[in-house]
Design a protein around this motif. Structure first.
Motif, short mmCIF file in Angstrom:
data_model
loop_
_atom_site.label_atom_id
_atom_site.label_comp_id
_atom_site.label_asym_id
_atom_site.label_seq_id
_atom_site.Cartn_x
_atom_site.Cartn_y
_atom_site.Cartn_z
N ASN A 29 17.23 12.10 -113.13
CA ASN A 29 17.00 10.59 -112.76
C ASN A 29 17.37 9.95 -113.91
O ASN A 29 16.88 10.20 -114.90
CB ASN A 29 15.89 10.28 -112.16
CG ASN A 29 15.59 8.91 -111.68
OD1 ASN A 29 16.79 8.58 -111.07
ND2 ASN A 29 14.54 8.33 -111.62
N GLY A 30 18.27 8.79 -113.77
CA GLY A 30 18.74 8.21 -114.91
C GLY A 30 20.13 8.41 -115.76
O GLY A 30 20.31 7.73 -116.58
N TRP A 33 10.90 15.81 -107.09
CA TRP A 33 12.27 16.36 -106.88
C TRP A 33 12.90 15.65 -105.78
O TRP A 33 11.94 15.32 -104.63
CB TRP A 33 12.28 17.61 -106.94
CG TRP A 33 11.75 18.72 -107.96
CD1 TRP A 33 10.81 19.08 -108.11
CD2 TRP A 33 12.73 18.94 -108.99
NE1 TRP A 33 10.62 19.81 -109.43
CE2 TRP A 33 12.07 19.99 -110.01
CE3 TRP A 33 14.06 18.84 -109.33
CZ2 TRP A 33 12.39 20.47 -111.11
CZ3 TRP A 33 14.71 19.26 -110.52
CH2 TRP A 33 14.00 20.09 -111.19
N GLN A 34 14.03 15.24 -105.82
CA GLN A 34 14.97 14.72 -104.65
C GLN A 34 15.85 16.00 -104.29
O GLN A 34 17.00 15.94 -105.04
CB GLN A 34 15.34 13.52 -104.93
CG GLN A 34 16.08 12.67 -103.77
CD GLN A 34 16.44 11.30 -103.95
OE1 GLN A 34 17.72 11.43 -104.65
NE2 GLN A 34 15.85 10.31 -103.86
N VAL A 35 15.93 16.31 -103.07
CA VAL A 35 17.03 17.28 -102.54
C VAL A 35 17.71 16.72 -101.57
O VAL A 35 17.07 16.27 -100.58
CB VAL A 35 16.32 18.56 -102.37
CG1 VAL A 35 17.41 19.47 -101.71
CG2 VAL A 35 15.67 19.22 -103.34
N ASP A 36 19.12 16.50 -101.61
CA ASP A 36 19.96 15.59 -100.79
C ASP A 36 20.89 16.65 -100.33
O ASP A 36 21.85 17.28 -101.24
CB ASP A 36 20.53 14.52 -101.49
CG ASP A 36 21.39 13.59 -100.39
OD1 ASP A 36 21.96 14.32 -99.50
OD2 ASP A 36 21.55 12.50 -100.73
N THR A 62 17.77 16.67 -107.77
CA THR A 62 17.61 15.66 -108.85
C THR A 62 16.08 15.74 -109.35
O THR A 62 15.24 15.65 -108.57
CB THR A 62 17.92 14.28 -108.46
OG1 THR A 62 19.21 14.24 -107.76
CG2 THR A 62 17.77 13.22 -109.78
N LEU A 63 16.12 15.90 -110.60
CA LEU A 63 14.54 15.89 -111.17
C LEU A 63 13.92 14.48 -111.29
O LEU A 63 14.86 13.52 -112.18
CB LEU A 63 14.56 16.45 -112.45
CG LEU A 63 13.22 16.77 -113.37
CD1 LEU A 63 13.41 18.05 -114.26
CD2 LEU A 63 12.78 15.57 -114.14
#
Length: 320
Positions: free
Chosen positions: A38-39, A62-65, A72-73
């Motif tokens: 992230n970022g 975490w974001q898993v798409d 994404t961490l």
């Protein structure tokens, strides 16, 4: 069937090239999720979809798409490397607890760095987990050799039969991975002493830094653990010309033995496919730099040279 030098290079640099077949390359990428922080806009590695499915992703960390195929961490933008590392460590600790991945059975208690654009240090992670995320890793390889009026001979290592990765295969004189904050030269001195009993004084006097080799390896069964994991690597290369009286001996359990081989013996063992893939590539690089392998005696010379100096698709760091 004897392996050509290009065959050996392709074993090591096995990830496809967009330029060879764009349609196939883009289709192949659908097998992976891109690892991001992230970022930071850059892609830092590739996780096989099958690996993404097995992780127990911690909510808010975490974001898993699945649509964009990204993992994404989710540390706050501008978070410290320590904060990001803690998120990664929690995920891996849970994977170990659940015994999710065979590759983590080789836990090393060594931390590998992950860099963003411009060499910005973003976080670090356990070495054995790095192929799960397909991040770029860094190491050193050195070739010890003797040269006299009778020609050149190489100190070739045989890896231990019990080693988790590439057991019993042939290896360079000494090699190893670079932990967070470690400089290539310091790593090379350490590995030369630990694996080949080469004292720091001898290394300092006789070793020459000769460049880097880069490749994008897809791990097969010989690497141990799950197959199909990605391993893009940057290897700093050293030549160490030794006196004929200097005998190389194993100094730890990772090396079965050393043998002093002629050029022809090394070439024949390469043809038989006895070398660990990246170690074969390092030997081929030595042949090129020392005029043993040339455009005049090797029809695939241009492709060989290009593929052992691959431009990797992820940010990399330089060490001054």
């Amino acid at each position: 069937m004897a392996k050509t030098l290009l065959d050996l290079v392709k074993e090591c640099d096995s990830f496809p090239y967009f330029e060879d077949n764009a349609e196939y390359y883009l289709s192949h990428l659908k097998n992976y999720h891109a690892f991001k922080v992230n970022g930071c806009d850059a892609v830092l590695g590739y996780l096989p979809n099958t690996i993404v499915e097995k992780f127990h992703w911690i909510e808010n960390d975490w974001q898993v798409d699945a649509t964009s195929r990204t993992v994404t961490l989710m540390a706050a933008p501008g978070a410290t490397p320590k904060a990001r590392t803690e998120i990664m460590s929690r995920l891996l600790a849970e994977a170990v607890r659940r015994q999710t991945f065979e590759v983590l059975n080789g836990w090393r208690h060594e931390m590998y760095p992950i860099y963003g654009p411009g060499g910005e240090f973003l976080l670090e992670m356990e070495r054995s987990a790095s192929p799960l995320f397909g991040i770029t890793t860094y190491g050193v390889h050195m070739t010890g050799y003797v040269e006299d009026e009778q020609g050149i001979k190489f100190w070739v290592a045989r890896r231990s039969k019990t080693k988790q990765t590439f057991p019993n295969m042939l290896d360079n004189t000494a090699a190893g991975g670079m932990s967070t904050g470690e400089h290539p030269y310091a790593c090379a001195i350490r590995e030369a002493a630990e694996e080949a009993s080469i004292p720091e004084s001898v290394f300092a006097e006789r070793a020459k830094s000769t460049g880097v080799v880069t490749y994008f390896y897809i791990r097969d069964a010989r690497a141990g653990g799950e197959t199909g994991l990605l391993q893009p690597e940057v290897e700093y290369i050293y030549d160490v010309q030794l006196d004929a009286s200097h005998v190389i001996k194993p100094c730890d359990s990772e090396v079965e033995d050393f043998r002093l081989w002629t050029l022809d013996e090394v070439k024949e063992s390469l043809k038989r496919g006895e070398w660990k893939p990246n170690c074969a590539t390092v030997m081929i690089d030595f042949f090129i730099r020392h005029g043993i392998l040339t455009a005049e005696n090797e029809k695939d010379y241009m492709e060989i040279v290009a593929r052992i100096h691959r431009r990797l698709p992820f940010p990399t760091a330089t060490y001054n």
